[in-house]
Design an enzyme around this catalytic site. Structure first.
Site, PDB file in Angstrom:
ATOM      1  N   LEU A  65       5.871 -12.747   8.830  1.00 36.08           N
ATOM      2  CA  LEU A  65       5.467 -11.963   7.669  1.00 36.08           C
ATOM      3  C   LEU A  65       4.174 -11.246   8.034  1.00 36.08           C
ATOM      4  O   LEU A  65       3.281 -11.846   8.649  1.00 36.08           O
ATOM      5  CB  LEU A  65       5.238 -12.854   6.439  1.00 36.08           C
ATOM      6  N   ASP A  66       4.068  -9.974   7.659  1.00 37.85           N
ATOM      7  CA  ASP A  66       2.812  -9.267   7.877  1.00 37.85           C
ATOM      8  C   ASP A  66       1.675  -9.992   7.163  1.00 37.85           C
ATOM      9  O   ASP A  66       1.880 -10.649   6.132  1.00 37.85           O
ATOM     10  CB  ASP A  66       2.910  -7.836   7.344  1.00 37.85           C
ATOM     11  N   ARG A  67       0.495  -9.846   7.682  1.00 43.66           N
ATOM     12  CA  ARG A  67      -0.659 -10.575   7.144  1.00 43.66           C
ATOM     13  C   ARG A  67      -0.829 -10.444   5.619  1.00 43.66           C
ATOM     14  O   ARG A  67      -1.074 -11.445   4.937  1.00 43.66           O
ATOM     15  CB  ARG A  67      -1.939 -10.118   7.870  1.00 43.66           C
ATOM     16  N   THR A  69       1.314 -10.076   3.362  1.00 44.28           N
ATOM     17  CA  THR A  69       2.490 -10.558   2.636  1.00 44.28           C
ATOM     18  C   THR A  69       2.496 -12.069   2.566  1.00 44.28           C
ATOM     19  O   THR A  69       2.267 -12.755   3.568  1.00 44.28           O
ATOM     20  CB  THR A  69       3.784 -10.084   3.344  1.00 44.28           C
TER      21      THR A  69
END
Length: 263
Positions: A65-67, A69
């Site tokens: 997951l992107d930071r 998110t």
């Protein structure tokens, strides 16, 4: 963001092969240039502490997951489990569903978006590019608008690919950037808030038993903009874990029932 370490890890399910946890927003999935404490390190530290391991513990990172998110993630506890989960991701049987709040309302209340994306690593931005651009990667998602409150819409997204910043870029491309997303053109007055993007459900086959498994975690219901929506009503799930609740091991959604069950 509070000071996060492995003691804060919300564990939804654990067995000999997998560990399902909640990633808070603004925590890196794995180590990066910031040197901030990351989820992979937290999972390893949790395993070392819980089982009294000497040295490093194995934890397989099978998806990211992107930071900015938050949401639900599964880690593998063995290399065999990691390999089998990665195979499900590659063949499309590992399902990832997200909730987001966007500025405005898409012209079509549901749809399928396909673009080709390329990341500018130096600027940490992703752009839509022509298909034949060197380094372009295909990105596909389905979305459905669930509700609109004061010109901000709650949207459910199912990813078919897992590209960096994918949901943010593709929703912005149809004129609906995510709430709080200054990088991709959100209404500036929303940008004092965290990015409104949450990985609320994953579905996969257990890598050893092949049992169908599904885990649901709602976004922080007291925080803006999530508190404006009756999320449980739209997802038709009676119980879901709070993202910052502790001691929540073994919460799982049985696909044959409309509510979560503790086992």
């Amino acid at each position: 963001m509070y000071n996060f370490d492995y003691h804060d890890l919300a564990v939804l399910h654990e067995d000999n092969h997998i560990l399902v946890v909640v990633k808070p927003q603004n925590i890196p999935t794995q180590a990066d240039s910031s040197q901030d404490y990351d989820m992979l390190r937290a999972v390893k530290d949790y395993l070392i502490d819980k089982y009294g391991k000497q040295g490093e513990a194995y934890a397989g990172l099978v998806h990211r997951l992107d930071r900015p998110t938050g949401g639900v993630m599964v880690f593998a506890k063995t290399s065999k489990a990691a390999k089998r989960l990665c195979e499900q991701i590659q063949d499309g049987t590992f399902e990832k569903k997200y909730l987001c709040v966007v500025c405005g309302t898409p012209k079509q209340r549901q749809g399928n978006l396909v673009h080709y994306l390329k990341k500018d690593e130096a600027r940490n931005v992703v752009r839509i590019v022509p298909q034949l651009t060197d380094g372009a990667k295909r990105a596909e998602l389905d979305y459905a608008v669930l509700d609109t409150v004061q010109n901000y819409s709650l949207v459910k997204v199912m990813l078919h690919t897992g590209r960096s910043h994918q949901i943010r870029v593709q929703m912005a491309s149809i004129g609906c950037p995510l709430f709080g997303d200054a990088k991709y053109g959100a209404d500036p007055k929303t940008c004092r808030n965290p990015l409104a993007l949450w990985a609320y459900e994953i579905r996969f086959a257990h890598p050893v038993t092949q049992e169908k498994m599904s885990f649901i975690v709602y976004p922080p219901k007291e925080e803006a903009p999530w508190r404006a929506y009756e999320i449980g009503r739209f997802l038709n799930v009676g119980i879901a874990v709070s993202p910052y609740e502790r001691n929540v091991a073994n919460l799982r959604i049985d696909e044959s029932r409309p509510s979560a069950n503790k086992r």
